[in-house]
Design a protein around this motif. Sequence first.
Motif, PDB file in Angstrom:
ATOM      1  N   GLY A   7     -28.321 -42.629  28.425  1.00 47.93           N
ATOM      2  CA  GLY A   7     -27.044 -42.459  27.744  1.00 47.93           C
ATOM      3  C   GLY A   7     -27.270 -41.879  26.367  1.00 47.93           C
ATOM      4  O   GLY A   7     -28.385 -41.562  25.971  1.00 47.93           O
ATOM      5  N   GLY A   8     -26.191 -41.721  25.660  1.00 48.85           N
ATOM      6  CA  GLY A   8     -26.302 -41.183  24.317  1.00 48.85           C
ATOM      7  C   GLY A   8     -24.953 -40.965  23.680  1.00 48.85           C
ATOM      8  O   GLY A   8     -23.903 -41.183  24.295  1.00 48.85           O
ATOM      9  N   LEU A   9     -25.009 -40.547  22.432  1.00 47.17           N
ATOM     10  CA  LEU A   9     -23.806 -40.250  21.661  1.00 47.17           C
ATOM     11  C   LEU A   9     -23.658 -38.746  21.533  1.00 47.17           C
ATOM     12  O   LEU A   9     -24.640 -38.032  21.342  1.00 47.17           O
ATOM     13  CB  LEU A   9     -23.941 -40.849  20.261  1.00 47.17           C
ATOM     14  CG  LEU A   9     -22.932 -41.937  19.977  1.00 47.17           C
ATOM     15  CD1 LEU A   9     -23.552 -43.004  19.162  1.00 47.17           C
ATOM     16  CD2 LEU A   9     -21.761 -41.352  19.307  1.00 47.17           C
ATOM     17  N   GLU A  10     -22.444 -38.265  21.604  1.00 48.77           N
ATOM     18  CA  GLU A  10     -22.173 -36.828  21.537  1.00 48.77           C
ATOM     19  C   GLU A  10     -20.888 -36.598  20.754  1.00 48.77           C
ATOM     20  O   GLU A  10     -20.016 -37.459  20.713  1.00 48.77           O
ATOM     21  CB  GLU A  10     -22.018 -36.322  22.973  1.00 48.77           C
ATOM     22  CG  GLU A  10     -21.702 -34.878  23.111  1.00 48.77           C
ATOM     23  CD  GLU A  10     -21.604 -34.493  24.575  1.00 48.77           C
ATOM     24  OE1 GLU A  10     -20.458 -34.328  25.047  1.00 48.77           O
ATOM     25  OE2 GLU A  10     -22.644 -34.388  25.236  1.00 48.77           O
ATOM     26  N   GLN A  11     -20.783 -35.425  20.125  1.00 50.41           N
ATOM     27  CA  GLN A  11     -19.544 -35.037  19.450  1.00 50.41           C
ATOM     28  C   GLN A  11     -18.841 -33.992  20.303  1.00 50.41           C
ATOM     29  O   GLN A  11     -19.493 -33.076  20.817  1.00 50.41           O
ATOM     30  CB  GLN A  11     -19.838 -34.459  18.071  1.00 50.41           C
ATOM     31  CG  GLN A  11     -20.407 -35.462  17.110  1.00 50.41           C
ATOM     32  CD  GLN A  11     -20.814 -34.823  15.795  1.00 50.41           C
ATOM     33  OE1 GLN A  11     -21.210 -33.680  15.737  1.00 50.41           O
ATOM     34  NE2 GLN A  11     -20.712 -35.598  14.734  1.00 50.41           N
ATOM     35  N   GLN A  12     -17.518 -34.129  20.441  1.00 51.29           N
ATOM     36  CA  GLN A  12     -16.730 -33.172  21.211  1.00 51.29           C
ATOM     37  C   GLN A  12     -15.509 -32.767  20.410  1.00 51.29           C
ATOM     38  O   GLN A  12     -14.902 -33.583  19.721  1.00 51.29           O
ATOM     39  CB  GLN A  12     -16.282 -33.780  22.539  1.00 51.29           C
ATOM     40  CG  GLN A  12     -17.402 -34.019  23.508  1.00 51.29           C
ATOM     41  CD  GLN A  12     -16.906 -34.589  24.818  1.00 51.29           C
ATOM     42  OE1 GLN A  12     -15.763 -35.033  24.941  1.00 51.29           O
ATOM     43  NE2 GLN A  12     -17.783 -34.592  25.814  1.00 51.29           N
ATOM     44  N   VAL A  13     -15.145 -31.493  20.517  1.00 50.47           N
ATOM     45  CA  VAL A  13     -13.973 -30.967  19.814  1.00 50.47           C
ATOM     46  C   VAL A  13     -12.710 -31.554  20.430  1.00 50.47           C
ATOM     47  O   VAL A  13     -12.533 -31.534  21.645  1.00 50.47           O
ATOM     48  CB  VAL A  13     -13.944 -29.423  19.896  1.00 50.47           C
ATOM     49  CG1 VAL A  13     -12.667 -28.880  19.286  1.00 50.47           C
ATOM     50  CG2 VAL A  13     -15.151 -28.827  19.210  1.00 50.47           C
ATOM     51  N   ARG A  14     -11.844 -32.094  19.574  1.00 50.32           N
ATOM     52  CA  ARG A  14     -10.554 -32.614  20.025  1.00 50.32           C
ATOM     53  C   ARG A  14      -9.443 -31.615  19.751  1.00 50.32           C
ATOM     54  O   ARG A  14      -8.592 -31.358  20.585  1.00 50.32           O
ATOM     55  CB  ARG A  14     -10.246 -33.936  19.332  1.00 50.32           C
ATOM     56  CG  ARG A  14      -8.895 -34.522  19.722  1.00 50.32           C
ATOM     57  CD  ARG A  14      -8.618 -35.907  19.132  1.00 50.32           C
ATOM     58  NE  ARG A  14      -9.474 -36.315  18.059  1.00 50.32           N
ATOM     59  CZ  ARG A  14      -9.072 -36.562  16.814  1.00 50.32           C
ATOM     60  NH1 ARG A  14      -7.820 -36.450  16.492  1.00 50.32           N
ATOM     61  NH2 ARG A  14      -9.927 -36.933  15.892  1.00 50.32           N
ATOM     62  N   LEU A  15      -9.430 -31.019  18.516  1.00 48.34           N
ATOM     63  CA  LEU A  15      -8.355 -30.133  18.107  1.00 48.34           C
ATOM     64  C   LEU A  15      -8.890 -29.111  17.113  1.00 48.34           C
ATOM     65  O   LEU A  15      -9.583 -29.484  16.161  1.00 48.34           O
ATOM     66  CB  LEU A  15      -7.239 -30.958  17.448  1.00 48.34           C
ATOM     67  CG  LEU A  15      -6.082 -30.197  16.824  1.00 48.34           C
ATOM     68  CD1 LEU A  15      -5.222 -29.568  17.901  1.00 48.34           C
ATOM     69  CD2 LEU A  15      -5.250 -31.125  15.961  1.00 48.34           C
ATOM     70  N   VAL A  16      -8.587 -27.840  17.324  1.00 51.36           N
ATOM     71  CA  VAL A  16      -8.981 -26.790  16.379  1.00 51.36           C
ATOM     72  C   VAL A  16      -7.897 -26.702  15.315  1.00 51.36           C
ATOM     73  O   VAL A  16      -6.746 -26.385  15.610  1.00 51.36           O
ATOM     74  CB  VAL A  16      -9.153 -25.426  17.090  1.00 51.36           C
ATOM     75  CG1 VAL A  16      -9.451 -24.335  16.081  1.00 51.36           C
ATOM     76  CG2 VAL A  16     -10.241 -25.504  18.130  1.00 51.36           C
TER      77      VAL A  16
END
Length: 109
Positions: A7-16
């Motif tokens: 597993g791990g932590l990730e950043q994802q774009v929510r809103l531009v």
Amino acid sequence: MFFFFVGGLEQQVRLVQKSGAGRCIACGSRADLVDYDKVLKVFFVPVWRWPGKAPLMHCSSCHLFFPPSASLPPPPPRMKAEPHGMRCGSCGRPVEPEFSFCPFCGAAL
């Protein structure tokens, strides 16, 4: 008995928020100002999401997230050619052609 955690932590774009707001510090491509989510994944399945604290810049080419203050500044204004010399693009004062910086405002020529 062994237990393997995948597993791990990730950043994802929510809103531009703003498209093309700056340039990437890694590859120099256009970067967008975005709101993002942090995502905890276990066995590659998203389990928990929570919003990031402040907007970040995100490069769509290399997928790098970085703070807006670290983005490359826009190029400085170019100096204008005149028959008797050059003028600074920032303050507009006449400058000798052999100077690299304006002696009045310090801008790069």
